[in-house]
Design a protein around this motif. Structure first.
Motif, PDB file in Angstrom:
ATOM      1  N   HIS B  11       0.838  -1.203   0.000  1.00 25.80           N
ATOM      2  CA  HIS B  11       0.000   0.000   0.000  1.00 25.80           C
ATOM      3  C   HIS B  11       0.874   1.254   0.000  1.00 25.80           C
ATOM      4  CE1 HIS B  11       0.892  -1.001   4.166  1.00 25.80           C
ATOM      5  NE2 HIS B  11       0.777   0.282   4.439  1.00 25.80           N
ATOM      6  N   MET B  12       2.118   1.121   0.494  1.00 24.48           N
ATOM      7  CA  MET B  12       3.029   2.266   0.493  1.00 24.48           C
ATOM      8  C   MET B  12       3.412   2.658  -0.933  1.00 24.48           C
ATOM      9  SD  MET B  12       3.273   2.612   3.721  1.00 24.48           S
ATOM     10  CE  MET B  12       4.688   3.581   4.118  1.00 24.48           C
ATOM     11  N   LEU B  13       3.510   1.660  -1.811  1.00 27.19           N
ATOM     12  CA  LEU B  13       3.817   1.963  -3.210  1.00 27.19           C
ATOM     13  C   LEU B  13       2.710   2.809  -3.817  1.00 27.19           C
ATOM     14  CD1 LEU B  13       5.077  -1.497  -4.523  1.00 27.19           C
ATOM     15  CD2 LEU B  13       6.436   0.566  -4.246  1.00 27.19           C
ATOM     16  N   VAL B 214      -4.561  -4.954  -1.294  1.00 24.59           N
ATOM     17  CA  VAL B 214      -3.268  -5.480  -1.707  1.00 24.59           C
ATOM     18  C   VAL B 214      -2.979  -6.716  -0.869  1.00 24.59           C
ATOM     19  CG1 VAL B 214      -2.265  -3.348  -2.572  1.00 24.59           C
ATOM     20  CG2 VAL B 214      -2.115  -3.858  -0.156  1.00 24.59           C
ATOM     21  N   LYS B 215      -2.256  -7.630  -1.478  1.00 26.69           N
ATOM     22  CA  LYS B 215      -1.998  -8.877  -0.791  1.00 26.69           C
ATOM     23  C   LYS B 215      -0.559  -9.322  -1.027  1.00 26.69           C
ATOM     24  CE  LYS B 215      -4.727 -12.999   0.067  1.00 26.69           C
ATOM     25  NZ  LYS B 215      -4.495 -12.987   1.503  1.00 26.69           N
ATOM     26  N   ALA B 216       0.004  -9.931  -0.006  1.00 25.69           N
ATOM     27  CA  ALA B 216       1.369 -10.458  -0.145  1.00 25.69           C
ATOM     28  C   ALA B 216       1.306 -11.796  -0.870  1.00 25.69           C
ATOM     29  CB  ALA B 216       1.971 -10.661   1.244  1.00 25.69           C
ATOM     30  N   ILE B 217       2.426 -12.179  -1.457  1.00 25.42           N
ATOM     31  CA  ILE B 217       2.491 -13.524  -2.031  1.00 25.42           C
ATOM     32  C   ILE B 217       3.638 -14.270  -1.365  1.00 25.42           C
ATOM     33  CG2 ILE B 217       1.437 -12.995  -4.251  1.00 25.42           C
ATOM     34  CD1 ILE B 217       4.233 -12.852  -5.447  1.00 25.42           C
ATOM     35  N   PRO B 218       3.501 -15.580  -1.268  1.00 20.90           N
ATOM     36  CA  PRO B 218       4.568 -16.336  -0.611  1.00 20.90           C
ATOM     37  C   PRO B 218       5.825 -16.375  -1.472  1.00 20.90           C
ATOM     38  CG  PRO B 218       2.871 -17.805  -1.442  1.00 20.90           C
ATOM     39  CD  PRO B 218       2.378 -16.432  -1.687  1.00 20.90           C
ATOM     40  N   ASP B 219       6.932 -16.485  -0.826  1.00 16.46           N
ATOM     41  CA  ASP B 219       8.216 -16.507  -1.520  1.00 16.46           C
ATOM     42  C   ASP B 219       8.590 -17.940  -1.843  1.00 16.46           C
ATOM     43  OD1 ASP B 219      11.566 -15.401  -0.777  1.00 16.46           O
ATOM     44  OD2 ASP B 219      10.365 -15.122  -2.569  1.00 16.46           O
ATOM     45  N   GLU B 220       9.159 -18.138  -3.023  1.00 13.62           N
ATOM     46  CA  GLU B 220       9.632 -19.468  -3.424  1.00 13.62           C
ATOM     47  C   GLU B 220       8.544 -20.526  -3.283  1.00 13.62           C
ATOM     48  OE1 GLU B 220      13.152 -20.264  -1.224  1.00 13.62           O
ATOM     49  OE2 GLU B 220      14.213 -18.547  -2.037  1.00 13.62           O
ATOM     50  N   ASP B 221       7.379 -20.187  -3.751  1.00 17.63           N
ATOM     51  CA  ASP B 221       6.281 -21.151  -3.734  1.00 17.63           C
ATOM     52  C   ASP B 221       6.237 -21.807  -5.113  1.00 17.63           C
ATOM     53  OD1 ASP B 221       3.789 -22.456  -3.844  1.00 17.63           O
ATOM     54  OD2 ASP B 221       2.898 -21.031  -2.450  1.00 17.63           O
ATOM     55  N   GLY B 236       3.411  -8.768  -5.388  1.00 15.56           N
ATOM     56  CA  GLY B 236       2.155  -8.883  -4.655  1.00 15.56           C
ATOM     57  C   GLY B 236       0.983  -8.885  -5.610  1.00 15.56           C
ATOM     58  N   LEU B 237      -0.195  -8.880  -5.014  1.00 16.79           N
ATOM     59  CA  LEU B 237      -1.424  -8.888  -5.800  1.00 16.79           C
ATOM     60  C   LEU B 237      -2.287  -7.698  -5.415  1.00 16.79           C
ATOM     61  CD1 LEU B 237      -2.288 -12.668  -5.356  1.00 16.79           C
ATOM     62  CD2 LEU B 237      -1.384 -11.599  -7.394  1.00 16.79           C
ATOM     63  N   THR B 258      -8.341  -8.756 -10.495  1.00 18.42           N
ATOM     64  CA  THR B 258      -7.110  -9.055  -9.762  1.00 18.42           C
ATOM     65  C   THR B 258      -5.919  -8.809 -10.665  1.00 18.42           C
ATOM     66  OG1 THR B 258      -8.293 -10.759  -8.559  1.00 18.42           O
ATOM     67  CG2 THR B 258      -5.917 -10.777  -8.365  1.00 18.42           C
ATOM     68  N   PHE B 259      -4.971  -8.067 -10.145  1.00 26.20           N
ATOM     69  CA  PHE B 259      -3.776  -7.728 -10.906  1.00 26.20           C
ATOM     70  C   PHE B 259      -2.554  -8.150 -10.112  1.00 26.20           C
ATOM     71  CE2 PHE B 259      -5.857  -5.042 -14.025  1.00 26.20           C
ATOM     72  CZ  PHE B 259      -7.031  -4.691 -13.382  1.00 26.20           C
ATOM     73  N   SER B 260      -1.514  -8.456 -10.863  1.00 22.41           N
ATOM     74  CA  SER B 260      -0.260  -8.731 -10.166  1.00 22.41           C
ATOM     75  C   SER B 260       0.539  -7.441 -10.148  1.00 22.41           C
ATOM     76  CB  SER B 260       0.508  -9.831 -10.892  1.00 22.41           C
ATOM     77  OG  SER B 260       0.825  -9.414 -12.204  1.00 22.41           O
ATOM     78  N   MET B 261       1.218  -7.228  -9.047  1.00 21.96           N
ATOM     79  CA  MET B 261       2.058  -6.035  -8.922  1.00 21.96           C
ATOM     80  C   MET B 261       3.492  -6.456  -9.203  1.00 21.96           C
ATOM     81  SD  MET B 261       0.393  -4.628  -5.383  1.00 21.96           S
ATOM     82  CE  MET B 261       1.059  -3.002  -5.371  1.00 21.96           C
ATOM     83  N   LYS B 262       4.053  -5.780 -10.187  1.00 20.57           N
ATOM     84  CA  LYS B 262       5.437  -6.115 -10.533  1.00 20.57           C
ATOM     85  C   LYS B 262       6.252  -4.837 -10.548  1.00 20.57           C
ATOM     86  CE  LYS B 262       4.390 -10.038 -13.521  1.00 20.57           C
ATOM     87  NZ  LYS B 262       4.508 -10.617 -14.848  1.00 20.57           N
TER      88      LYS B 262
END
Lengths: 434, 304
Positions: B11-13, B214-221, B236-237, B258-262
């Motif tokens: 959300h800071m972004l 906004v949502k976090a995504i797991p790392d190395e999943d 994130g998403l 739903t969008f991916s944040m890159k």
């Protein structure tokens, strides 16, 4: 807690003032600036070197190293919450482990920070002296790298008041030279000041940094509200000279909201849980005992690590309690590993199993059985075809009833093709030539 | 309104981009956060990215005299600092370079109010600040520099004393919304739904004109990596729950919610629709590879 910049000088409200000096540019979600990147790179190389040598650091070591590496410039200090509960009451041992590891790094000058300020709520300073001695830390020179803020002996100042009024005899705290007595745990503003002053005593006023360890946030919450504690922790994280902080929390004695708030404020959470959970009262005591015994000797630790790029790393390890302390080992069986995904998995299976294909073939379409002498039954998808009282849901029921009235009308249904698969994408209008 | 994820700072972004955009377009800005010194956050605002200008500058060096492209002439007349102005008009800027801080001249002469919410016992003082800020942005002036921006970060964060006074926070949001309606301003408010009661969270969601989370995504999943294309670059998403429908009866129907944040080249934030492919569970062969729908024996990330 999101990482914020803490030391960017504010731009002036009016243009007459000179423009502000903007800091180096570490942002979350971006790589660190070149100056601190070098130290990060060295740490990475050290890590890789150890990995190549065959001694892959375990999860607990990785957490300690992340704390040791501290905060980048302009970033909030990393914060670790160590949680436990009555089922796995080993949080204090994990706390001791992290404390002694960080002490070793500091004494060996391999850490971003040069000292530790330990805010002791549940155990006195002498306990910690014994801990450091047992771990082999250099206690003689401990006044160079540690200060203990003693909030355990007389947290509310009652003892002092009684001593002043002469009701109890004076007593000496012990020979700890590193401990300062704090008597007003309800005032967290003063506590913050006391912590930062002790830290400056250790590392000086300049660019030196120190670690803050809070013996038990659960004890703090006994005396003050969660918002005051959250404010204190947030202010410590954003303090320029705090390198990292970690605290202990007993999760089963607090409200969910308080625990959620503390998790929000931390960048890493390590939860000690039992290896096997007891079955819900169904088994007899004789079968529960091995489980209880196993959980008395060890457990599992689940870690949620919020990375700088916004992703969350989930890790798990087992630990066991030995004479010398706590030992961490990788999870023994793959089946025990809890792989929790933050996003629900979605799978679309477009193929049919044999049973599904057979069931579909058995479905009788509406109007296919008209005029065969059977009573008219509309299959509305809810009841079986053999029921005597069908629910008349469709509008076409009027047309169907006419069959009984012989001759008023009937619906004749021809399939397009018996070879056509149901739900196929064939468009029957494809042959239209418009 | 932006619903935060307690495990990621995405959300800071969004707030940073919002604030930078305001400063670049010389719009008055009010920023409030639970930090003790919210002014420090201004130092992390990203710089605008003008990719065309960069390319044109390179071309300039190569070109000979007399062979200049017509629209580049403006560069030789105008100031070098204000490249974002072309043809005398201000150009809108939506792209920001997260690796570069906002230049100093964007701050000078600007109205920027920073308010800390940490030590306030209630929201009365802050409400007054917002009212006086909004009274300066008149509805009648058509100039874009008059539009005000309010950014409130982490309303209801635990370190604020009023975080348990949910009725007060709701009244504040309601009054802010009504004041904004009658002025030339927009507000972006982020709040952590996991730290407030479900009823309060729902009420805030209903109060919002536009609602995203906004949502976090797991790392190395590994499973997620197989399921989503471009997983390696994702941070994130972002989900869009509601889009503003002011003065209209027609709802906005989005193609994707739903969008991916890159982070493109780790510089700019981009939002992409999620590419999520069906997984064939029975035979094990994949449906597609690299854009075509033909079956192939290659298993891996799927892309339609």
């Amino acid at each position: 807690m999101p990482e914020l910049s803490k030391n960017a000088p504010p731009p002036p409200p009016e243009s007459s003032h000179p423009p502000p000096r903007l800091p180096n540019w570490p942002l979350e979600n971006s790589p660190p600036p070149p100056s601190s990147k070098l130290s990060g790179l060295l740490n990475e190389l050290l890590y890789i070197g150890i990995s190549l040598a065959g001694t892959r650091p375990n999860m607990a070591e990785r957490i300690c190293r992340a704390l040791r590496d501290g905060a980048l410039e302009g970033e909030h200090a990393p914060a670790l919450t160590i949680k436990d509960s009555i089922q796995s009451p080993f949080g204090s041992m994990v706390f001791d482990h992290v404390l002694s590891q960080l002490s070793s790094f500091i004494v060996a000058q391999k850490s971003q920070s040069q000292g530790i300020v330990l805010v002791a709520f549940s155990r006195g300073p002498l306990c910690y002296e014994e801990l450091f001695e047992s771990k082999g830390n250099d206690v003689a020179s401990s006044n160079k790298w540690i200060r203990v803020l003693d909030c355990c002996t007389d947290p509310l100042g009652w003892r002092s008041k009684l001593m002043e009024s002469g009701r109890i005899a004076n007593f000496t705290l012990g020979t700890s030279t590193t401990a300062s007595l704090y008597k007003n745990v309800k005032d967290l503003d003063k506590l913050l000041l006391a912590i930062t002053e002790l830290g400056k005593e250790l590392v000086g006023d300049g660019k030196g940094r120190f670690v803050v360890a809070i013996d038990s946030v659960s004890e703090m919450l006994r005396h003050t509200s969660i918002s005051s504690v959250a404010g204190l922790l947030s202010n410590l994280r954003s303090h320029d000279q705090v390198s990292c902080l970690f605290w202990l929390l007993h999760s089963d004695i607090h409200e969910t909201k308080a625990i959620a708030a503390l998790e929000y404020l931390s960048s890493t959470q390590a939860s000690a849980v039992p290896i096997t959970r007891p079955v819900n009262g169904q088994r007899g005591n004789s079968e529960k005992l091995p489980f209880l015994e196993q959980n008395l000797r060890g457990g599992k630790i689940h870690v949620r690590f919020k990375r700088r790029n916004g992703r969350v790393r989930l890790m798990s390890e087992e630990f066991c309690i030995e004479q010398s302390g706590i030992k961490f080992t990788p999870i023994s069986s793959e089946a025990e590993m809890i792989a929790q995904s933050l996003v629900p998995k979605v799978q679309f299976n477009l193929q049919l199993s044999e049973k599904e294909r057979n069931d579909r073939a058995k479905v009788v379409l509406p109007f296919e059985h008209q005029g065969k002498g059977k009573t008219i039954q509309i299959y509305d998808g809810r009841k079986s075809l053999n029921e005597d009282k069908p629910e008349m849901q469709y509008n076409s029921v009027e047309k169907v009833q006419t069959v009984k009235d012989s001759g008023r009308g009937e619906i004749i249904y021809f399939r397009d093709s018996d070879d056509e698969m149901p739900d196929s994408d064939e468009d029957p209008d494809d042959d239209l030539d418009i | 309104m932006v619903m935060e994820d307690p495990e990621a700072p995405h959300h800071m972004l969004l707030i940073r981009n919002f604030m930078s955009q305001g400063l670049v377009h010389k719009q008055p800005l009010l920023y409030a956060s639970p930090a003790k010194d919210p002014r420090g956050f201004l130092g992390t605002l990203p710089s605008p990215m003008f990719s065309k200008d960069e390319k044109s500058r390179d071309r300039d060096a190569e070109q000979e005299k007399g062979l200049r492209i017509a629209w580049q002439y403006k560069k030789y007349f105008g100031e070098q600092n204000s490249e974002f102005q072309r043809d005398g008009k201000s150009e809108y800027c939506n792209d920001f370079d997260l690796r570069k801080p906002l230049e100093r001249h964007f701050y000078s002469g600007q109205q920027i109010d920073c308010i800390s919410l940490q030590d306030s016992a209630d929201l009365t003082t802050f409400q007054d600040c917002c009212s006086s800020f909004l009274s300066q942005t008149s509805r009648n002036d058509r100039n874009i520099t008059c539009a005000g921006r309010i950014a409130i970060q982490s309303l209801g964060a635990p370190q604020c004393d009023f975080s348990d006074k949910e009725c007060d926070m709701l009244s504040f949001i309601r009054s802010l919304k009504s004041t904004i309606r009658s002025s030339n301003a927009v507000a972006v408010i982020t709040f952590p739904p996991s730290l407030v009661s479900p009823a309060f969270s729902k009420r805030l969601q209903h109060l919002a004109d536009t609602l995203v989370s906004v949502k976090a995504i797991p790392d190395e999943d590994k499973e997620l990596a197989k399921l989503l294309t471009g997983y390696q670059d994702m941070v994130g998403l972002l989900s869009v729950h509601k889009v503003a429908r002011i003065n209209t009866q027609v709802p906005t129907i989005l193609e994707a919610t739903t969008f991916s944040m890159k982070l493109q080249k780790r510089r700019s934030l981009i939002l992409e629709c999620l590419n999520q492919a069906p997984v064939d569970g029975s035979t094990g062969s994949s449906y597609a590879s690299s854009g075509s729908c033909s079956g192939s024996s290659k298993t891996g990330s799927l892309d339609f």
